[in-house]
Scaffold this motif. Structure first.
Motif, PDB file in Angstrom:
ATOM      1  N   GLN A   1       4.402   5.083   6.577  1.00  0.00           N
ATOM      2  CA  GLN A   1       5.548   4.515   6.168  1.00  0.00           C
ATOM      3  C   GLN A   1       5.510   3.971   4.599  1.00  0.00           C
ATOM      4  O   GLN A   1       5.798   2.951   4.485  1.00  0.00           O
ATOM      5  CB  GLN A   1       6.305   3.703   6.832  1.00  0.00           C
ATOM      6  CG  GLN A   1       6.382   4.350   8.291  1.00  0.00           C
ATOM      7  CD  GLN A   1       7.551   5.778   8.248  1.00  0.00           C
ATOM      8  OE1 GLN A   1       8.372   5.704   7.462  1.00  0.00           O
ATOM      9  NE2 GLN A   1       7.325   6.493   9.249  1.00  0.00           N
ATOM     10  N   SER A   2       4.866   4.635   3.602  1.00  0.00           N
ATOM     11  CA  SER A   2       4.409   4.190   2.423  1.00  0.00           C
ATOM     12  C   SER A   2       5.049   5.138   1.269  1.00  0.00           C
ATOM     13  O   SER A   2       5.110   6.433   1.629  1.00  0.00           O
ATOM     14  CB  SER A   2       2.859   3.888   2.506  1.00  0.00           C
ATOM     15  OG  SER A   2       2.640   3.166   1.170  1.00  0.00           O
ATOM     16  N   ALA A   3       4.987   4.724   0.123  1.00  0.00           N
ATOM     17  CA  ALA A   3       5.264   5.388  -1.267  1.00  0.00           C
ATOM     18  C   ALA A   3       4.625   4.678  -2.393  1.00  0.00           C
ATOM     19  O   ALA A   3       4.402   3.243  -2.311  1.00  0.00           O
ATOM     20  CB  ALA A   3       6.594   5.748  -1.365  1.00  0.00           C
ATOM     21  N   PHE A   4       4.239   5.501  -3.115  1.00  0.00           N
ATOM     22  CA  PHE A   4       3.992   4.846  -4.611  1.00  0.00           C
ATOM     23  C   PHE A   4       5.071   4.800  -5.621  1.00  0.00           C
ATOM     24  O   PHE A   4       5.838   5.789  -5.557  1.00  0.00           O
ATOM     25  CB  PHE A   4       2.666   5.638  -5.133  1.00  0.00           C
ATOM     26  CG  PHE A   4       1.452   5.931  -4.344  1.00  0.00           C
ATOM     27  CD1 PHE A   4       0.531   4.735  -4.555  1.00  0.00           C
ATOM     28  CD2 PHE A   4       1.280   6.763  -3.448  1.00  0.00           C
ATOM     29  CE1 PHE A   4      -0.548   4.890  -3.781  1.00  0.00           C
ATOM     30  CE2 PHE A   4       0.223   7.138  -2.778  1.00  0.00           C
ATOM     31  CZ  PHE A   4      -0.700   6.061  -2.734  1.00  0.00           C
ATOM     32  N   LEU A   5       5.052   3.655  -6.306  1.00  0.00           N
ATOM     33  CA  LEU A   5       6.271   3.430  -7.227  1.00  0.00           C
ATOM     34  C   LEU A   5       5.749   3.627  -8.619  1.00  0.00           C
ATOM     35  O   LEU A   5       4.780   3.242  -8.910  1.00  0.00           O
ATOM     36  CB  LEU A   5       6.580   2.015  -7.193  1.00  0.00           C
ATOM     37  CG  LEU A   5       7.913   1.374  -7.448  1.00  0.00           C
ATOM     38  CD1 LEU A   5       9.027   1.895  -6.834  1.00  0.00           C
ATOM     39  CD2 LEU A   5       7.746  -0.047  -7.345  1.00  0.00           C
ATOM     40  N   GLY A   6       6.807   4.057  -9.445  1.00  0.00           N
ATOM     41  CA  GLY A   6       6.401   4.624 -10.833  1.00  0.00           C
ATOM     42  C   GLY A   6       7.684   4.193 -11.690  1.00  0.00           C
ATOM     43  O   GLY A   6       9.012   4.438 -11.044  1.00  0.00           O
ATOM     44  N   TYR A   7       7.751   3.692 -12.648  1.00  0.00           N
ATOM     45  CA  TYR A   7       9.050   3.120 -13.641  1.00  0.00           C
ATOM     46  C   TYR A   7       8.794   3.064 -14.853  1.00  0.00           C
ATOM     47  O   TYR A   7       7.894   2.996 -15.242  1.00  0.00           O
ATOM     48  CB  TYR A   7       9.419   1.853 -12.765  1.00  0.00           C
ATOM     49  CG  TYR A   7       8.355   0.838 -12.667  1.00  0.00           C
ATOM     50  CD1 TYR A   7       8.469  -0.053 -13.761  1.00  0.00           C
ATOM     51  CD2 TYR A   7       7.811   0.736 -11.737  1.00  0.00           C
ATOM     52  CE1 TYR A   7       7.528  -1.094 -13.982  1.00  0.00           C
ATOM     53  CE2 TYR A   7       6.761  -0.297 -11.599  1.00  0.00           C
ATOM     54  CZ  TYR A   7       6.896  -1.378 -12.584  1.00  0.00           C
ATOM     55  OH  TYR A   7       5.778  -2.179 -12.587  1.00  0.00           O
TER      56      TYR A   7
ATOM     57  N   LEU B   1      15.251   4.368   3.608  1.00  0.00           N
ATOM     58  CA  LEU B   1      14.187   5.175   3.947  1.00  0.00           C
ATOM     59  C   LEU B   1      13.322   4.696   5.050  1.00  0.00           C
ATOM     60  O   LEU B   1      12.275   5.402   5.432  1.00  0.00           O
ATOM     61  CB  LEU B   1      13.398   5.397   2.753  1.00  0.00           C
ATOM     62  CG  LEU B   1      14.252   6.135   1.724  1.00  0.00           C
ATOM     63  CD1 LEU B   1      13.460   6.313   0.208  1.00  0.00           C
ATOM     64  CD2 LEU B   1      14.809   7.745   1.997  1.00  0.00           C
ATOM     65  N   LYS B   2      13.379   3.428   5.545  1.00  0.00           N
ATOM     66  CA  LYS B   2      12.619   2.818   6.311  1.00  0.00           C
ATOM     67  C   LYS B   2      11.166   2.684   6.123  1.00  0.00           C
ATOM     68  O   LYS B   2      10.255   2.855   7.099  1.00  0.00           O
ATOM     69  CB  LYS B   2      12.796   3.420   7.594  1.00  0.00           C
ATOM     70  CG  LYS B   2      14.339   3.423   8.113  1.00  0.00           C
ATOM     71  CD  LYS B   2      14.796   2.103   8.571  1.00  0.00           C
ATOM     72  CE  LYS B   2      16.358   1.985   9.072  1.00  0.00           C
ATOM     73  NZ  LYS B   2      17.150   1.181   8.858  1.00  0.00           N
ATOM     74  N   LEU B   3      10.795   2.587   5.023  1.00  0.00           N
ATOM     75  CA  LEU B   3       9.293   2.525   4.372  1.00  0.00           C
ATOM     76  C   LEU B   3       8.990   1.004   4.798  1.00  0.00           C
ATOM     77  O   LEU B   3       9.629   0.080   4.855  1.00  0.00           O
ATOM     78  CB  LEU B   3       9.162   2.802   2.949  1.00  0.00           C
ATOM     79  CG  LEU B   3       9.676   4.375   2.629  1.00  0.00           C
ATOM     80  CD1 LEU B   3       9.418   4.476   1.101  1.00  0.00           C
ATOM     81  CD2 LEU B   3       8.655   5.073   3.128  1.00  0.00           C
ATOM     82  N   HIS B   4       7.719   1.070   5.017  1.00  0.00           N
ATOM     83  CA  HIS B   4       6.997  -0.261   5.222  1.00  0.00           C
ATOM     84  C   HIS B   4       6.387  -1.086   4.003  1.00  0.00           C
ATOM     85  O   HIS B   4       6.297  -2.091   3.893  1.00  0.00           O
ATOM     86  CB  HIS B   4       5.969  -0.069   6.475  1.00  0.00           C
ATOM     87  CG  HIS B   4       4.981  -1.145   6.570  1.00  0.00           C
ATOM     88  ND1 HIS B   4       5.617  -2.660   7.091  1.00  0.00           N
ATOM     89  CD2 HIS B   4       3.832  -1.560   6.320  1.00  0.00           C
ATOM     90  CE1 HIS B   4       4.535  -3.351   7.278  1.00  0.00           C
ATOM     91  NE2 HIS B   4       3.568  -2.986   6.877  1.00  0.00           N
ATOM     92  N   ARG B   5       5.879  -0.236   3.270  1.00  0.00           N
ATOM     93  CA  ARG B   5       4.926  -0.499   1.970  1.00  0.00           C
ATOM     94  C   ARG B   5       5.371   0.489   0.928  1.00  0.00           C
ATOM     95  O   ARG B   5       5.430   1.492   0.837  1.00  0.00           O
ATOM     96  CB  ARG B   5       3.728  -0.494   2.596  1.00  0.00           C
ATOM     97  CG  ARG B   5       2.505  -0.668   1.410  1.00  0.00           C
ATOM     98  CD  ARG B   5       1.316  -0.250   1.884  1.00  0.00           C
ATOM     99  NE  ARG B   5       0.192  -0.286   0.857  1.00  0.00           N
ATOM    100  CZ  ARG B   5      -0.544  -1.367   0.526  1.00  0.00           C
ATOM    101  NH1 ARG B   5      -0.196  -2.670   0.974  1.00  0.00           N
ATOM    102  NH2 ARG B   5      -1.418  -1.650  -0.558  1.00  0.00           N
ATOM    103  N   LEU B   6       5.485  -0.310  -0.494  1.00  0.00           N
ATOM    104  CA  LEU B   6       5.690   0.150  -1.625  1.00  0.00           C
ATOM    105  C   LEU B   6       4.274  -0.071  -2.672  1.00  0.00           C
ATOM    106  O   LEU B   6       3.988  -1.520  -2.503  1.00  0.00           O
ATOM    107  CB  LEU B   6       6.717   0.250  -2.197  1.00  0.00           C
ATOM    108  CG  LEU B   6       7.998   0.681  -1.544  1.00  0.00           C
ATOM    109  CD1 LEU B   6       9.209   0.203  -2.452  1.00  0.00           C
ATOM    110  CD2 LEU B   6       7.883   2.176  -1.607  1.00  0.00           C
ATOM    111  N   GLU B   7       3.875   0.589  -3.320  1.00  0.00           N
ATOM    112  CA  GLU B   7       2.487   0.201  -3.938  1.00  0.00           C
ATOM    113  C   GLU B   7       2.792   0.860  -5.446  1.00  0.00           C
ATOM    114  O   GLU B   7       3.214   1.880  -5.809  1.00  0.00           O
ATOM    115  CB  GLU B   7       1.259   0.808  -3.323  1.00  0.00           C
ATOM    116  CG  GLU B   7      -0.257   0.757  -4.077  1.00  0.00           C
ATOM    117  CD  GLU B   7      -1.428   1.170  -3.351  1.00  0.00           C
ATOM    118  OE1 GLU B   7      -2.231   1.961  -4.280  1.00  0.00           O
ATOM    119  OE2 GLU B   7      -1.484   1.038  -2.261  1.00  0.00           O
TER     120      GLU B   7
END
Length: 174
Positions: free
Chosen positions: A86-92, A119-125
């Motif tokens: 439950q994760s995604a990578f963050l870009g900005y 989105l019910k994600l647990h972690r963003l990197e």
């Protein structure tokens, strides 16, 4: 950041109709982006970006001023992984003339809220080049924790670059 505060920005997905304003903002902000990020800088590249963020594994958001609709920046959730992670990578990246105004922090708050609540994600990197002090300052202000260092992690502007690995968990955001 208190959810009840009056935010100056809102987030929304980009559309084809944003192409001209988006490309103008990218060109206006070119000096600030180099060497940290290579945003879409042509009509074709913008179209490819729109196609990518319409997939199940990516989400893209424009940070826009509530009053005028001006583009402040972009925040993307990339490579959403479901199941046990439950994760995604963050870009900005932000756009001139709004860099350093705190508006991207407000946009980040809204994206984090969406990622963890909707989105019910647990972690963003977020993986950030060590010299990118503005980006590091943003994640620090948003309660991300530095978890490590990845050598030659990501190819940016045609070169492999080292990155610091920053992350936030759903429980850190609450």
């Amino acid at each position: 950041m208190k959810e009840t505060m009056n935010l100056r920005v809102k987030i929304r997905p980009p559309t084809r109709g944003d192409g001209s304003a988006f490309l103008a903002a990218v060109h206006r902000s070119r000096a600030a982006h180099h060497p940290w990020v290579s945003p879409p800088d042509s009509t074709g590249a913008f179209g490819i970006y729109l196609k990518r963020i319409s997939s199940d594994s990516h989400r893209g958001f424009l940070v826009v001023l509530r009053d005028t609709g001006d583009l402040v920046g972009v925040i993307n959730l990339n490579n959403l992984i479901r199941g046990g992670l439950q994760s995604a990578f963050l870009g900005y990246y932000g756009f001139s003339p709004y860099l350093g105004t705190g508006l991207m922090r407000e946009g980040m708050f809204l994206v984090l809220k969406h990622a963890f609540s909707t989105l019910k994600l647990h972690r963003l990197e977020a993986n950030i080049q060590p010299g990118n002090s503005s980006s590091i300052a943003l994640v620090r202000k948003c309660c991300f924790v530095r978890e490590g260092f990845s050598r030659r992690y990501l190819k940016i502007c045609g070169r492999w670059k080292d990155h610091e690995r920053w992350a936030i968990l759903a429980e850190d955001f609450k």
